[in-house]
Design an enzyme around this catalytic site. Structure first.
Site, mmCIF file in Angstrom:
data_model
loop_
_atom_site.group_PDB
_atom_site.id
_atom_site.type_symbol
_atom_site.label_atom_id
_atom_site.label_comp_id
_atom_site.label_asym_id
_atom_site.label_seq_id
_atom_site.Cartn_x
_atom_site.Cartn_y
_atom_site.Cartn_z
ATOM 1 N N ASP A 25 -17.401 7.019 -27.875
ATOM 2 C CA ASP A 25 -16.760 6.456 -29.014
ATOM 3 C C ASP A 25 -17.747 6.484 -30.037
ATOM 4 O OD1 ASP A 25 -14.671 5.279 -30.583
ATOM 5 O OD2 ASP A 25 -15.661 3.450 -30.059
ATOM 6 N N ASP A 74 -18.529 9.392 -33.719
ATOM 7 C CA ASP A 74 -18.433 8.970 -35.146
ATOM 8 C C ASP A 74 -19.606 9.425 -35.955
ATOM 9 O OD1 ASP A 74 -16.019 7.607 -34.907
ATOM 10 O OD2 ASP A 74 -16.660 6.034 -36.278
ATOM 11 N N LYS A 130 -27.319 5.699 -19.855
ATOM 12 C CA LYS A 130 -28.415 4.535 -19.992
ATOM 13 C C LYS A 130 -28.795 4.367 -18.533
ATOM 14 C CE LYS A 130 -30.538 1.581 -22.581
ATOM 15 N NZ LYS A 130 -31.622 1.958 -23.641
ATOM 16 N N ASP A 149 -29.612 5.786 -26.299
ATOM 17 C CA ASP A 149 -30.331 5.269 -27.805
ATOM 18 C C ASP A 149 -31.101 6.528 -28.223
ATOM 19 O OD1 ASP A 149 -32.012 4.990 -25.354
ATOM 20 O OD2 ASP A 149 -33.199 3.229 -25.934
ATOM 21 N N TYR A 201 -13.619 0.333 -21.531
ATOM 22 C CA TYR A 201 -12.272 0.179 -22.123
ATOM 23 C C TYR A 201 -11.199 0.115 -21.111
ATOM 24 C CZ TYR A 201 -13.373 2.806 -26.514
ATOM 25 O OH TYR A 201 -13.873 2.848 -27.667
HETATM 26 C C1 IPM Z 1 -11.416 6.708 -31.241
HETATM 27 C C2 IPM Z 1 -10.873 5.206 -31.703
HETATM 28 C C3 IPM Z 1 -10.133 4.556 -30.533
HETATM 29 C C4 IPM Z 1 -11.118 4.355 -29.510
HETATM 30 C C5 IPM Z 1 -9.682 3.107 -31.028
HETATM 31 C C6 IPM Z 1 -8.783 3.143 -32.220
HETATM 32 C C7 IPM Z 1 -9.144 2.239 -29.917
HETATM 33 O O1 IPM Z 1 -11.946 4.536 -32.338
HETATM 34 O O2 IPM Z 1 -10.255 7.504 -30.871
HETATM 35 O O3 IPM Z 1 -12.315 7.063 -31.119
HETATM 36 O O4 IPM Z 1 -12.193 3.470 -29.400
HETATM 37 O O5 IPM Z 1 -11.149 5.230 -28.522
HETATM 38 MG MG MG Z 2 -13.822 5.790 -32.376
#
Ligand code: IPM
Ligand code: MG
Length: 339
Positions: free
Chosen positions: A229, A233, A173, A205, A124
């Site tokens: 990240d 999710d 990884k 993975d 990032y």
């Molecule tokens: C998160 C989001 C952010 C990230 C985006 C919106 C830049 O996906 O906080 O997980 O990738 O960190």
């Molecule tokens: Mg995210």
């Protein structure tokens, strides 16, 4: 309202300052993050953040170059405030077992873990560039970590593990990346100070597969920015919905920024459909980690648990006819009343 009620009940008062970030800042000032927002945030004890972003297909924000879009504001404030440790909790509430997309036998083993995602380094924040080489475009994103960046979040992860199940899984990884091999080395060094914590290394993975195969095996998952990240999710969905996952982004000391893990869900904006629980639970974490109001934090978490026994927002799928589906506003009111 939940915050005000909680303050009333526990005898403290919070002073709020509204700061603009992301799209709201672009609309007012033409940039996603201003020095003023950073300065006022620094003067606060904590920041509670709404979600970031709009619909890339229709929002004018996405006609701007990447460094001027809403997401750049979020990355900018994370860096400016030194928020290197992002904690994302996945906990399957007993009453949400029927909203879990995994098999009942898997849900029954229980899901209760936290991902510690490094938040101010890695891909990032490495150099990003696109150039033309030998007549074609070449895009480059640099993934770099220093030992000290790894060490400070490793310490946070081990401290977290000591307060929980004393198991830490480092996800990387290392079979391919130098940066991952450095993570392994530094984490192994830090582990010497925490003999009670069991450490396990897992390739990313494999981890993404294990998260749906047997999530009960995880307690504290430590990983770098990009892997965190993606995995967070996935981890949110195994507990029913990303609308349930709070997050804390912590600096050294007690300062933190708190936000739901999800985005701004532009497809349902203004429809009173969103699940406010991830934000409410983020506020609970703010009370715990930054404001030292543990009892109030527990009261909010307990209120959420109680409300979920009877009510759900539409993202939390259920076959149970006794459960009433409610909108975002009503869900917020119900939690406030339960507090
Ligand atoms: C998160 C989001 C952010 C990230 C985006 C919106 C830049 O996906 O906080 O997980 O990738 O960190
Ligand atoms: Mg995210």
């Amino acid at each position: 309202m939940t915050k005000r009620r909680t303050g009333l009940r526990f005898g403290f008062e919070l002073n709020y300052t509204t700061l603009y970030l992301g799209g709201s800042s672009i609309d007012r000032y033409g940039v996603p993050l201003t020095d003023e927002t950073v300065e006022l945030a620094k003067k606060s004890d904590a920041v509670l953040m709404g979600s970031i972003g709009g619909d890339p297909a229709t929002s004018p924000w996405y006609r701007l170059e990447p460094s001027k879009r809403p997401e750049a504001g979020l990355l900018g404030i994370r860096k400016a405030l030194g928020l290197f440790a992002n904690l994302r909790f996945s906990k399957l509430y007993d009453d949400l077992k029927d909203s879990c997309p995994l098999k009942e036998s898997i849900a029954d083993e229980g899901i209760d873990f936290v991902i510690l995602r490094e938040l101010t380094g890695g891909l990032y924040f490495g150099e990003h560039k696109t150039e033309v080489v030998n007549g074609e475009e070449v895009a480059t994103d640099v993934l770099a970590y220093t030992e000290s960046e790894i060490r400070r979040i490793a310490v946070k992860a081990f401290d977290t593990a000591m307060l929980r199940g004393k198991k830490l899984t480092l996800v990387d990884k290392a079979n391919v990346l130098d940066s991952s091999r450095l993570w392994r080395k530094v984490v192994a060094q830090v582990a010497k100070d925490y003999p009670e914590v069991t450490v396990e290394n897992m390739f990313v993975d494999n981890a993404s597969m294990q998260l749906v195969r047997r999530p009960s095996q995880f307690d504290v998952v430590l990983t770098e920015n990009m892997f965190g990240d993606i995995l967070s999710d996935e981890a949110s969905m195994v507990t029913g919905s990303i609308g349930m996952q709070p997050s804390a982004s912590l600096a050294e000391g007690t300062f933190g920024l708190y936000e739901p893990s999800h985005g701004s869900a532009p497809d349902i904006a203004g429809k009173d459909l969103a699940n406010p629980l991830a934000t409410i639970l983020s506020a609970a974490m703010m009370l715990r980690y930054s404001l030292g109001e543990e009892e109030a934090a527990c009261a909010i978490e307990q209120a959420v648990e109680n409300v979920l026994k009877r009510y759900r927002t539409p993202d939390l799928v259920t076959q149970n006819a006794e459960i009433e589906t409610v909108g975002c506003i009503r869900m917020g009111d119900l939690v406030a009343e339960a507090v």
